[in-house]
Motif scaffolding. Structure first.
Motif, PDB file in Angstrom:
ATOM      1  N   ILE A   1      38.625  45.914  36.385  1.00 46.64           N
ATOM      2  CA  ILE A   1      39.678  45.990  37.401  1.00 46.64           C
ATOM      3  C   ILE A   1      40.937  45.294  36.902  1.00 46.64           C
ATOM      4  O   ILE A   1      42.049  45.805  37.027  1.00 46.64           O
ATOM      5  N   ARG A   2      40.760  44.128  36.319  1.00 43.65           N
ATOM      6  CA  ARG A   2      41.906  43.353  35.824  1.00 43.65           C
ATOM      7  C   ARG A   2      42.660  44.133  34.755  1.00 43.65           C
ATOM      8  O   ARG A   2      43.899  44.169  34.753  1.00 43.65           O
ATOM      9  N   ASN A   3      41.928  44.791  33.874  1.00 45.79           N
ATOM     10  CA  ASN A   3      42.587  45.581  32.831  1.00 45.79           C
ATOM     11  C   ASN A   3      43.401  46.729  33.443  1.00 45.79           C
ATOM     12  O   ASN A   3      44.527  47.013  33.002  1.00 45.79           O
ATOM     13  N   GLN A   4      42.818  47.417  34.441  1.00 47.83           N
ATOM     14  CA  GLN A   4      43.525  48.520  35.087  1.00 47.83           C
ATOM     15  C   GLN A   4      44.768  48.022  35.806  1.00 47.83           C
ATOM     16  O   GLN A   4      45.839  48.647  35.730  1.00 47.83           O
TER      17      GLN A   4
ATOM     18  N   ALA B   1      36.183  38.209  46.077  1.00 47.87           N
ATOM     19  CA  ALA B   1      35.965  39.054  44.902  1.00 47.87           C
ATOM     20  C   ALA B   1      37.266  39.647  44.410  1.00 47.87           C
ATOM     21  O   ALA B   1      37.502  39.754  43.197  1.00 47.87           O
ATOM     22  N   LEU B   2      38.156  40.043  45.344  1.00 42.40           N
ATOM     23  CA  LEU B   2      39.446  40.605  44.942  1.00 42.40           C
ATOM     24  C   LEU B   2      40.332  39.533  44.319  1.00 42.40           C
ATOM     25  O   LEU B   2      41.012  39.785  43.306  1.00 42.40           O
ATOM     26  N   VAL B   3      40.331  38.334  44.890  1.00 43.96           N
ATOM     27  CA  VAL B   3      41.107  37.234  44.308  1.00 43.96           C
ATOM     28  C   VAL B   3      40.623  36.952  42.885  1.00 43.96           C
ATOM     29  O   VAL B   3      41.422  36.747  41.962  1.00 43.96           O
ATOM     30  N   THR B   4      39.313  36.981  42.691  1.00 41.74           N
ATOM     31  CA  THR B   4      38.759  36.762  41.346  1.00 41.74           C
ATOM     32  C   THR B   4      39.190  37.869  40.389  1.00 41.74           C
ATOM     33  O   THR B   4      39.595  37.594  39.252  1.00 41.74           O
ATOM     34  N   ALA B   5      39.121  39.126  40.863  1.00 42.77           N
ATOM     35  CA  ALA B   5      39.471  40.256  40.004  1.00 42.77           C
ATOM     36  C   ALA B   5      40.938  40.231  39.596  1.00 42.77           C
ATOM     37  O   ALA B   5      41.294  40.676  38.500  1.00 42.77           O
ATOM     38  N   LEU B   6      41.798  39.718  40.479  1.00 44.09           N
ATOM     39  CA  LEU B   6      43.234  39.706  40.189  1.00 44.09           C
ATOM     40  C   LEU B   6      43.683  38.418  39.515  1.00 44.09           C
ATOM     41  O   LEU B   6      44.876  38.223  39.284  1.00 44.09           O
ATOM     42  N   GLY B   7      42.733  37.563  39.191  1.00 42.25           N
ATOM     43  CA  GLY B   7      43.084  36.361  38.459  1.00 42.25           C
ATOM     44  C   GLY B   7      43.696  36.706  37.108  1.00 42.25           C
ATOM     45  O   GLY B   7      43.297  37.672  36.464  1.00 42.25           O
ATOM     46  N   SER B   8      44.677  35.933  36.697  1.00 48.25           N
ATOM     47  CA  SER B   8      45.388  36.128  35.418  1.00 48.25           C
ATOM     48  C   SER B   8      46.269  37.371  35.414  1.00 48.25           C
ATOM     49  O   SER B   8      46.782  37.765  34.360  1.00 48.25           O
ATOM     50  N   THR B   9      46.438  38.042  36.568  1.00 48.65           N
ATOM     51  CA  THR B   9      47.413  39.133  36.665  1.00 48.65           C
ATOM     52  C   THR B   9      48.686  38.575  37.290  1.00 48.65           C
ATOM     53  O   THR B   9      48.808  37.381  37.552  1.00 48.65           O
ATOM     54  N   SER B  10      49.629  39.454  37.568  1.00 51.43           N
ATOM     55  CA  SER B  10      50.889  39.013  38.168  1.00 51.43           C
ATOM     56  C   SER B  10      50.732  38.634  39.637  1.00 51.43           C
ATOM     57  O   SER B  10      51.647  38.060  40.233  1.00 51.43           O
ATOM     58  N   PHE B  11      49.571  38.954  40.228  1.00 52.52           N
ATOM     59  CA  PHE B  11      49.333  38.622  41.633  1.00 52.52           C
ATOM     60  C   PHE B  11      48.626  37.272  41.751  1.00 52.52           C
ATOM     61  O   PHE B  11      47.577  37.056  41.136  1.00 52.52           O
TER      62      PHE B  11
END
Length: 327
Positions: free
Chosen positions: A39-42, A61-71
């Motif tokens: 998910i993070r890569n996408q 789970a969504l907060v974890t998936a978006l970790g290290s992204t711009s969000f």
């Protein structure tokens, strides 16, 4: 800021590890880690500032998936998750104007006006998320994230789901629910659109094609070519425009499959915008100038023995780039 990107992403059952869902399904810690990384890569490739998500079981789970992204965690908005059924979510680097809103009940103006449905379809199958975002100092936008009823037949308890007539009846039930939900969504769109110049953006898995009846309900009718200018402007002010259609008018591409089931390639995931971002509006604020679907991971089971890994989504992700007009 001269441009920004919006996207929609069906996550396909984003559930915390070791939490059962849909019976006895669950992710191991390892599979959850693979799903989060995919998910993070996408998301990083999509590079959006506004993203609508579907099939969120846990906000964590969504907060974890978006970790290290711009969000950041503060950019992520999810309401009503229980872990037992999926909800939608929104991530935005633009600030909210007021509180985001989760809408579970279909407006009564809809349910009480369609004969025979008031007692059956009072709520959206997944609550709609609505937020006001400040895109610029003088630009406020309403963003709506939705996930409408799927085409999967609704089979009642005790019915034989191998019976062909039962299957047809089940599909009709699903269509009825999706149609009522689409009309409820249209009411929310009209409330946000009418008599103002604020843009509206709808993001979501609408579970039907751009030209389908249900999506046409959401978008609203276009005026006839012989209508008066005043009547045309009234229609244009209350209509939504598919990002796919907008780009098709500028290019030779006119098919955008985001899902493959039993050899059928369908566009189920959509981005709709109001006339403020439609290039044929002389008074527009900006333009949808690019649309991209991330679909390289999708598999056609009728052509390949390869199976989609359980941590990937069975939907493609849709991105639209919107550029503000130069003053």
């Amino acid at each position: 800021m001269k441009s920004f990107k919006v996207g929609t992403f069906n996550l396909y059952n984003l559930v915390l590890p070791n939490h059962t869902y849909y019976g006895n399904r669950k992710y191991s810690v390892e599979d959850f880690g693979r799903k989060v990384q995919w998910i993070r890569n996408q998301v990083e490739e999509m590079d959006t500032q506004i993203m609508g998500f579907q099939e969120v079981f846990h906000k964590e789970a969504l907060v974890t998936a978006l970790g290290s992204t711009s969000f950041s965690a503060e950019d992520i908005h999810v309401f009503g998750e229980t872990g037992n059924s999926p909800v939608v979510g929104l991530a935005s680097t633009f600030p909210l104007a007021g509180e985001a809103e989760s809408i579970s009940r279909i407006p009564e103006e809809v349910t009480e006006s369609i004969e025979g449905v008031a007692g059956h379809y009072k709520t959206f199958s997944r609550p709609v998320l609505k937020a006001r975002l400040k895109l610029a100092e003088d630009v406020m936008a309403t963003v709506i994230v939705a996930h409408l009823k799927s085409k999967r037949p609704s089979i009642a308890e005790g019915e034989d789901d191998d019976d062909f007539l039962v299957q047809a009846i089940g599909q009709t039930r699903s269509l009825l629910r999706r149609s009522v939900e689409a009309t409820g969504l249209r009411k929310l769109v009209l409330d946000a659109l009418s008599e103002n110049n604020d843009p509206v953006i709808v993001l979501g898995d609408l579970n039907d094609a751009t030209r389908s009846v249900t999506n046409s309900i959401i978008a609203g009718p276009m005026p006839w070519k012989f209508d008066s200018k005043a009547n045309k402007k009234k229609h244009w002010d209350r209509a939504l425009y598919s990002a796919f259609d907008i780009i098709s008018l500028k290019s030779y591409k006119n098919e955008w499959p985001t899902h493959i089931y039993n050899g059928n390639y369908e566009s189920l995931d959509h981005i709709y915008v109001s006339q403020e971002f439609f290039f044929r509006n002389k008074e527009r604020l900006g333009d949808v100038n690019f649309v991209h679907v991330l679909d390289d991971h999708l598999k056609d089971d009728t052509l390949s023995r390869d199976k989609l890994p359980k941590w990937q989504s069975d939907h493609g992700q849709v991105v639209a780039s919107i550029r503000f007009r130069d003053e």
